[in-house]
Design a protein around this motif. Structure first.
Motif, PDB file in Angstrom:
ATOM      1  N   LYS A   2      55.600  72.523  -0.599  1.00  0.00           N
ATOM      2  CA  LYS A   2      55.105  73.714   0.079  1.00  0.00           C
ATOM      3  C   LYS A   2      55.226  73.539   1.592  1.00  0.00           C
ATOM      4  O   LYS A   2      54.951  72.476   2.127  1.00  0.00           O
ATOM      5  CB  LYS A   2      53.650  73.982  -0.274  1.00  0.00           C
ATOM      6  N   THR A   3      55.620  74.625   2.264  1.00  0.00           N
ATOM      7  CA  THR A   3      55.778  74.609   3.714  1.00  0.00           C
ATOM      8  C   THR A   3      54.672  75.434   4.353  1.00  0.00           C
ATOM      9  O   THR A   3      54.455  76.585   3.976  1.00  0.00           O
ATOM     10  CB  THR A   3      57.152  75.176   4.116  1.00  0.00           C
ATOM     11  N   LEU A   4      53.984  74.834   5.319  1.00  0.00           N
ATOM     12  CA  LEU A   4      52.860  75.470   5.987  1.00  0.00           C
ATOM     13  C   LEU A   4      53.113  75.529   7.487  1.00  0.00           C
ATOM     14  O   LEU A   4      53.762  74.646   8.039  1.00  0.00           O
ATOM     15  CB  LEU A   4      51.571  74.673   5.759  1.00  0.00           C
ATOM     16  N   LEU A   5      52.575  76.560   8.113  1.00  0.00           N
ATOM     17  CA  LEU A   5      52.587  76.669   9.567  1.00  0.00           C
ATOM     18  C   LEU A   5      51.160  76.482  10.058  1.00  0.00           C
ATOM     19  O   LEU A   5      50.229  77.110   9.540  1.00  0.00           O
ATOM     20  CB  LEU A   5      53.094  78.046  10.017  1.00  0.00           C
ATOM     21  N   ILE A   6      51.004  75.616  11.057  1.00  0.00           N
ATOM     22  CA  ILE A   6      49.714  75.425  11.714  1.00  0.00           C
ATOM     23  C   ILE A   6      49.845  75.977  13.124  1.00  0.00           C
ATOM     24  O   ILE A   6      50.614  75.455  13.928  1.00  0.00           O
ATOM     25  CB  ILE A   6      49.326  73.936  11.784  1.00  0.00           C
ATOM     26  N   ALA A   7      49.122  77.036  13.418  1.00  0.00           N
ATOM     27  CA  ALA A   7      49.127  77.637  14.758  1.00  0.00           C
ATOM     28  C   ALA A   7      47.749  77.409  15.364  1.00  0.00           C
ATOM     29  O   ALA A   7      46.776  78.058  14.990  1.00  0.00           O
ATOM     30  CB  ALA A   7      49.456  79.119  14.676  1.00  0.00           C
ATOM     31  N   ARG A  14      45.144  70.422  16.233  1.00  0.00           N
ATOM     32  CA  ARG A  14      46.412  70.655  15.536  1.00  0.00           C
ATOM     33  C   ARG A  14      46.906  69.358  14.898  1.00  0.00           C
ATOM     34  O   ARG A  14      47.350  69.340  13.757  1.00  0.00           O
ATOM     35  CB  ARG A  14      47.441  71.243  16.501  1.00  0.00           C
ATOM     36  N   MET A  15      46.799  68.248  15.633  1.00  0.00           N
ATOM     37  CA  MET A  15      47.225  66.955  15.109  1.00  0.00           C
ATOM     38  C   MET A  15      46.350  66.527  13.922  1.00  0.00           C
ATOM     39  O   MET A  15      46.861  66.044  12.913  1.00  0.00           O
ATOM     40  CB  MET A  15      47.163  65.893  16.205  1.00  0.00           C
ATOM     41  N   LEU A  16      45.050  66.742  14.015  1.00  0.00           N
ATOM     42  CA  LEU A  16      44.151  66.403  12.911  1.00  0.00           C
ATOM     43  C   LEU A  16      44.497  67.200  11.653  1.00  0.00           C
ATOM     44  O   LEU A  16      44.581  66.639  10.552  1.00  0.00           O
ATOM     45  CB  LEU A  16      42.691  66.663  13.308  1.00  0.00           C
ATOM     46  N   ILE A  17      44.709  68.495  11.818  1.00  0.00           N
ATOM     47  CA  ILE A  17      45.075  69.341  10.680  1.00  0.00           C
ATOM     48  C   ILE A  17      46.409  68.893  10.105  1.00  0.00           C
ATOM     49  O   ILE A  17      46.557  68.750   8.880  1.00  0.00           O
ATOM     50  CB  ILE A  17      45.124  70.831  11.098  1.00  0.00           C
ATOM     51  N   GLU A  22      49.716  66.566   5.967  1.00  0.00           N
ATOM     52  CA  GLU A  22      50.883  65.718   5.683  1.00  0.00           C
ATOM     53  C   GLU A  22      50.530  64.658   4.656  1.00  0.00           C
ATOM     54  O   GLU A  22      51.332  64.336   3.783  1.00  0.00           O
ATOM     55  CB  GLU A  22      51.407  65.062   6.963  1.00  0.00           C
ATOM     56  N   ASP A  23      49.318  64.110   4.758  1.00  0.00           N
ATOM     57  CA  ASP A  23      48.865  63.107   3.790  1.00  0.00           C
ATOM     58  C   ASP A  23      48.813  63.682   2.379  1.00  0.00           C
ATOM     59  O   ASP A  23      48.878  62.935   1.402  1.00  0.00           O
ATOM     60  CB  ASP A  23      47.488  62.556   4.175  1.00  0.00           C
ATOM     61  N   GLU A  24      48.694  64.996   2.261  1.00  0.00           N
ATOM     62  CA  GLU A  24      48.663  65.661   0.954  1.00  0.00           C
ATOM     63  C   GLU A  24      50.056  66.074   0.485  1.00  0.00           C
ATOM     64  O   GLU A  24      50.211  66.676  -0.577  1.00  0.00           O
ATOM     65  CB  GLU A  24      47.752  66.890   1.003  1.00  0.00           C
TER      66      GLU A  24
END
Length: 128
Positions: A2-7, A14-17, A22-24
């Motif tokens: 799955k591809t997600l966008l974090i805005a 942003r790095m924490l999210i 990514e770990d998932e």
């Protein structure tokens, strides 16, 4: 995958999210403001878009409204993150077309649960 966008305009958040997701095993793209987010949404079909409510250049609400008008993006799944947790703000998010809402601060586990729930398409309350 799955591809997600974090805005999210706050680099540390942003790095924490991103690290959490990514770990998932999710593939991620990032945007630092609303205009960059909308450009990426125009170019790529994401499985889920995670938007901060208050961003420079365009708010999360404005990004949602523009996304819902884009051809082939009207049904994009959108999760709004916000420190504004008042009912009136949540109602704005709902009326703009978000599929989910999370108040900041939140735990990484809460985020993972919400993302997985939304990607499975399970009916869940918009606001928690």
């Amino acid at each position: 995958m799955k591809t997600l966008l974090i805005a999210e305009d706050e680099p540390i958040l942003r790095m924490l999210i991103a690290d959490t997701l990514e770990d998932e095993g999710y593939k991620l793209e990032e945007a630092a403001d609303g205009e960059e987010a909308l450009q990426k949404i125009s170019d790529t079909k994401f499985d889920l878009i995670i938007l901060d409510y208050m961003m420079p250049k365009m708010t999360g609400i404005e990004v949602i409204e523009h996304t819902r008008r884009l051809e082939n993006r009207q049904n994009a799944k959108i999760l709004m993150l916000s420190a504004k947790s008042q009912q009136s703000e949540q109602e704005k998010v709902l009326h703009a077309g978000a599929d989910g809402f999370m108040s900041k601060p939140f735990s990484p586990l809460e985020l993972i649960d919400k993302v997985e729930e939304m990607l499975r398409g399970k009916a869940a309350p918009l606001f928690e």
